[in-house]
Design an enzyme around this catalytic site. Structure first.
Site, short mmCIF file in Angstrom:
data_model
loop_
_atom_site.label_atom_id
_atom_site.label_comp_id
_atom_site.label_asym_id
_atom_site.label_seq_id
_atom_site.Cartn_x
_atom_site.Cartn_y
_atom_site.Cartn_z
N SER A 42 0.82 -1.21 0.00
CA SER A 42 0.00 0.00 0.00
C SER A 42 0.85 1.26 0.00
O SER A 42 1.68 1.47 0.89
CB SER A 42 -0.93 0.02 1.23
OG SER A 42 -1.86 -1.03 1.18
N HIS A 73 -3.51 0.69 -4.65
CA HIS A 73 -2.94 -0.40 -5.45
C HIS A 73 -3.36 -0.18 -6.90
O HIS A 73 -4.54 -0.33 -7.25
CB HIS A 73 -3.47 -1.75 -4.95
CG HIS A 73 -2.95 -2.15 -3.60
ND1 HIS A 73 -2.13 -3.25 -3.41
CD2 HIS A 73 -3.11 -1.58 -2.37
CE1 HIS A 73 -1.83 -3.35 -2.12
NE2 HIS A 73 -2.41 -2.34 -1.48
N HIS A 95 -5.76 -9.75 -1.75
CA HIS A 95 -5.98 -10.10 -0.35
C HIS A 95 -7.18 -11.02 -0.19
O HIS A 95 -8.12 -10.98 -0.99
CB HIS A 95 -6.24 -8.83 0.49
CG HIS A 95 -5.23 -7.75 0.33
ND1 HIS A 95 -5.23 -6.89 -0.75
CD2 HIS A 95 -4.17 -7.38 1.11
CE1 HIS A 95 -4.23 -6.02 -0.63
NE2 HIS A 95 -3.57 -6.30 0.47
N TYR A 97 -9.35 -10.66 2.11
CA TYR A 97 -10.52 -9.85 2.46
C TYR A 97 -11.23 -9.25 1.25
O TYR A 97 -12.35 -8.76 1.35
CB TYR A 97 -10.17 -8.76 3.48
CG TYR A 97 -9.21 -7.67 3.00
CD1 TYR A 97 -9.61 -6.70 2.10
CD2 TYR A 97 -7.92 -7.60 3.50
CE1 TYR A 97 -8.75 -5.70 1.69
CE2 TYR A 97 -7.04 -6.61 3.09
CZ TYR A 97 -7.47 -5.66 2.19
OH TYR A 97 -6.62 -4.66 1.78
N GLU A 98 -10.57 -9.28 0.08
CA GLU A 98 -11.23 -8.84 -1.14
C GLU A 98 -12.18 -9.91 -1.68
O GLU A 98 -12.94 -9.65 -2.62
CB GLU A 98 -10.20 -8.50 -2.21
CG GLU A 98 -9.32 -7.30 -1.89
CD GLU A 98 -8.28 -7.07 -2.96
OE1 GLU A 98 -8.61 -6.44 -3.98
OE2 GLU A 98 -7.14 -7.53 -2.78
N ALA A 125 2.68 -2.49 4.16
CA ALA A 125 2.44 -1.52 5.23
C ALA A 125 1.96 -2.30 6.45
O ALA A 125 1.13 -3.21 6.32
CB ALA A 125 1.40 -0.51 4.79
N MET A 228 -2.11 -7.37 6.75
CA MET A 228 -3.16 -8.21 6.17
C MET A 228 -2.72 -8.90 4.88
O MET A 228 -3.56 -9.22 4.03
CB MET A 228 -4.41 -7.36 5.90
CG MET A 228 -4.94 -6.61 7.11
SD MET A 228 -6.24 -5.44 6.67
CE MET A 228 -6.37 -4.48 8.19
N SER A 229 -1.44 -9.13 4.73
CA SER A 229 -0.94 -9.70 3.47
C SER A 229 0.36 -10.44 3.70
O SER A 229 0.70 -10.79 4.83
CB SER A 229 -0.72 -8.58 2.44
OG SER A 229 0.35 -7.73 2.86
N ASN A 252 1.74 2.88 11.51
CA ASN A 252 0.93 3.29 12.67
C ASN A 252 1.27 2.42 13.87
O ASN A 252 1.87 1.36 13.74
CB ASN A 252 -0.56 3.16 12.36
CG ASN A 252 -0.95 1.73 12.02
OD1 ASN A 252 -0.71 1.26 10.91
ND2 ASN A 252 -1.51 1.03 12.99
N HIS A 266 -7.05 3.82 6.54
CA HIS A 266 -6.27 3.49 5.35
C HIS A 266 -5.60 4.73 4.75
O HIS A 266 -4.50 4.65 4.21
CB HIS A 266 -7.17 2.82 4.31
CG HIS A 266 -6.41 2.19 3.19
ND1 HIS A 266 -5.46 1.19 3.39
CD2 HIS A 266 -6.43 2.41 1.85
CE1 HIS A 266 -4.95 0.83 2.22
NE2 HIS A 266 -5.50 1.55 1.28
#
Length: 302
Positions: A42, A73, A95, A97-98, A125, A228-229, A252, A266
């Site tokens: 990201s 992306h 991902h 989650y997609e 990230a 998440m990846s 973060n 995000h």
């Protein structure tokens, strides 16, 4: 053989054929097969713009390729040269989650294997679980905790195709030691040793950011950063016999107290990516420069 088993075996074979078809399609359109693949996380896609003599394909153009739906992306595969090395950059990944199954998330890695890629560099990230990591820091990934994988959501699940790799690959040495050491040396030469760390990355499913209780749990497991990846792509790359280098940009702090006023979204993740893009480009570029390949069998040398 029952119909269910036959169907599963056909599906496994079909995936190899799909990867092969995609690889052939790309090879017909590029001048030089890549030795190195770089996945841009990201806000980190600007690295692809540094490739010389680029050949760009939108994911939607490429047979059997998924399409990225995440802001930040671009959804492009960029072939070109970096430090006289033949490379391919993914501007955007896929991902769970997609809504994609894991075999689809990792489809590009198997295509890279058939293109002849020997080294996978993956960036992401991530949120900090470690008290000493601050937004804007870099974490060279020493190891990972694959939370979905521990719950049997693994990209290697199902019939194994020996044309890609063995049934039971070992992950103890997944993140290449020589590349990690070299990256730390490069960070020191760039005067960024104080913000460059080496740690453990934890993958969760997303798309929500972690709860306080989840963050505390992950820290107790030994994770230094969470995202998440990455883990699925790395598992498949290791299965395919590639050397792997992983780098997390800390965007973060993950809240670990209910009283905290810190919040993450995000947009803020993408903003930190923009601020650190130049440093990431320099580090990856110098790391690519350091990689040597044996001429006789085209395997990377330490």
């Amino acid at each position: 053989m029952d119909q269910g088993a036959e169907g599963r075996c056909w599906h496994c074979s079909r995936r190899y054929e799909d990867c092969e078809e995609t690889a052939r399609w790309l090879l017909d359109r590029i001048q030089c097969p890549p030795d190195i693949a770089i996945i841009c996380g990201s806000g980190l896609g600007l690295l692809a713009e540094t490739l010389s003599s680029p050949k760009i394909f939108n994911y939607s153009q490429i047979p059997h390729f998924p399409e990225s739906t995440v802001v930040g992306h671009s959804g492009q595969l960029v072939f070109g040269a970096l430090q006289d090395k033949s490379c391919v950059c993914m501007k955007g990944r896929f991902h769970v989650y997609e809504g994609y199954p894991l075999w689809k998330v990792t489809f590009p890695i198997r295509v890279f294997k058939l293109l002849g890629v020997k080294v996978l560099m993956v960036t992401n990230a991530a949120g900090s679980l470690c008290e000493t990591y601050r937004p804007g820091d870099l974490m060279i990934i020493r190891d990972h905790i694959n939370m979905p994988g521990l719950a049997a959501l693994n990209p290697l699940r199902g019939p194994n195709d020996d044309r890609f790799g063995p049934r039971f690959p070992s992950l103890w040495d997944t993140y290449d030691r020589d590349l990690r050491i070299t990256a730390l040396e490069i960070a020191q030469k760039l005067g960024q040793a104080n913000l460059t760390h080496e740690g453990v990355y934890c993958m969760v499913g997303g798309p929500n950011f972690e709860s306080v209780a989840e963050a505390k749990f992950l820290q107790k497991l030994g994770a230094d950063a969470v995202g998440m990846s990455t883990a699925p792509e790395v598992v498949v790359a290791k299965h395919c016999g590639m050397r792997v280098f992983g780098l997390s940009l800390i965007t973060n702090r993950v809240a670990q107290a209910y009283e905290t006023q810190e919040s993450v979204n995000h947009s803020s993740v993408l903003e930190v990516g923009k601020q650190r893009s130049q440093l990431l480009q320099m580090l990856i570029t110098d790391l690519v420069r350091s990689i040597q390949f044996k001429v006789e069998n085209q395997e990377p040398a330490a």
